[in-house]
Design an enzyme around this catalytic site. Structure first.
Site, PDB file in Angstrom:
ATOM      1  N   GLY A  14       0.848  -1.182  -0.077  1.00 41.33           N
ATOM      2  CA  GLY A  14      -0.083   0.176  -0.039  1.00 41.33           C
ATOM      3  C   GLY A  14       0.964   1.214   0.143  1.00 41.33           C
ATOM      4  N   GLY A 117       5.100  -7.838   4.843  1.00 39.92           N
ATOM      5  CA  GLY A 117       4.856  -8.950   3.636  1.00 39.92           C
ATOM      6  C   GLY A 117       5.538  -8.611   2.448  1.00 39.92           C
ATOM      7  CG  ASP A 141      -1.200  -0.752   9.767  1.00 41.17           C
ATOM      8  OD1 ASP A 141      -2.053   0.200   9.663  1.00 41.17           O
ATOM      9  OD2 ASP A 141      -1.647  -1.756   9.289  1.00 41.17           O
ATOM     10  CG  MET A 183      -6.626   2.360   7.381  1.00 43.06           C
ATOM     11  SD  MET A 183      -5.563   2.861   5.916  1.00 43.06           S
ATOM     12  CE  MET A 183      -6.770   2.855   4.576  1.00 43.06           C
TER      13      MET A 183
END
Length: 359
Positions: A14, A117, A141, A183
């Site tokens: 993202g 990831g 995050d 988020m």
């Protein structure tokens, strides 16, 4: 002067604020060495293409991007190259195509900017293809295990805090319970940081289980004190009281988190008769001009990545620890997931301020 090198750089996963500042940092530092930098477009998809989709990056085309949001190289958070979904629905291992792309561009090293990831996939590709790789952590995050800060987090917290600042006035004017959903795929760092900075009355994060009755009690106690409005911030990863994630199906069949704010609104409204409203901040947290801190962090990470290449130090990730940038082995950097510590300083701060955490 070091031997001439050709470096590739890509952004993966993202988007977030600060990516372009990191790209600029890499290019400016590499230029000091007399090295060449190629920007790989659309993450590993750019290396997968034949010929590879890459553009030369120079001082002229990166100097204006310091404050620009998103990434000039494009990115994707879809598809695993080891199990790449084809248009006919079948799955193919495209990892060798990516490795071939690296060598077709005659790169001496690849810098990848991504979350845990993306970095895990790039690390695996580098091992398989025996090429030189450096990782730079980014995620709003802030959940990459071994670094204290990741690119994009500070801007996301700043935006969420500004939203809370604005919601206070509407909540007070109408005697409402205002719920802000932010988020946080698995961790509550954004909600906790913004909640404290923005004066939230209730902060709900996935690391701390809550009871609706505790939230309702906090609202009613405020009403007894003449405080007829309440500000709640909740991470999207918070579950229902039954322990279920609130999710929604996206256009291309992806299941994404979202909806816990409305769930809480309905439950609180039923239990307290309070007028409730929900604001879902969504992708606004990712976009826009990056904060000064994110620009600073991204620039430092970009320079550190190039300096690691100058030392022929590979298979590492640059990290921010104890007020400095250091490198750590990628395998070590991504083996743990950084969630909020329920006994940590910020949780203790929230409790000391009288903020309800729902437990």
């Amino acid at each position: 002067m070091n031997q001439h090198k050709r470096i590739g750089i890509l952004t993966s996963g993202g988007d977030c604020a600060g990516l372009n500042a990191a790209i600029r940092g890499v290019v400016r530092c590499a230029n000091q060495q007399g090295w060449e930098v190629l920007g790989i477009c659309q993450a590993t998809n750019g290396l997968m293409a034949d010929p590879p989709n890459a553009i030369p990056l120079t001082l002229a085309n990166v100097d204006p991007i310091l404050t620009r949001g998103g990434t000039i190289l494009g990115t994707t958070n879809k598809g695993n190259p080891f199990a790449f979904k084809l248009p006919d629905g079948t799955v193919s291992d495209r990892s060798q195509d990516i490795i071939n792309g690296y060598y077709k561009l005659e790169l001496d090293a690849l810098i990848g900017i991504g979350g845990d990831g993306s970095l895990a996939i790039l690390h695996r590709l580098a091992k398989q293809g025996k090429f030189n790789f450096i990782g730079i952590p980014k995620t709003i995050d802030n959940d990459v295990g071994i670094t204290e800060r990741s690119i994009g987090f500070d801007t996301a917290v700043t935006i969420a805090t500004e939203a809370l600042d604005r919601l206070h006035f509407t909540a007070a004017s109408h005697n409402r319970v205002m719920i802000l959903e932010v988020m946080g795929r698995d961790a509550g760092h954004i909600a906790l940081n913004a909640g404290i900075a923005g004066g939230a009355d209730v902060i709900l994060i996935p690391e701390i289980n809550y009871k609706l009755e505790n939230i309702c009690y906090a609202i009613q106690e405020r009403q007894k004190r003449g405080q007829n409005y309440t500000i709640i911030i909740v991470s999207e990863a918070v579950c229902t009281e039954a322990g279920e994630h609130m999710t929604k199906m996206e256009q291309f069949g992806e299941c994404r988190l979202g909806g816990i704010g409305q769930y809480l609104s309905d439950k609180i409204g039923e239990a307290t008769a309070a007028e409730t409203r929900v604001t879902v901040l969504g992708h606004i947290q990712r976009g826009g001009i990056s904060s000064p801190h994110d620009r600073l962090l991204a620039s430092a990470f970009g320079v550190a990545a190039v300096e690691a290449i100058a030392r022929d130090e590979y298979d590492v990730m640059v990290t921010w620890q104890n007020r400095e940038v250091i490198t750590v082995p990628i395998a070590e950097a991504i083996k743990t997931y950084r969630v909020v510590d329920p006994q940590g300083t910020l949780v203790k701060t929230a409790r000391g301020l009288g903020i309800c955490l729902g437990d």
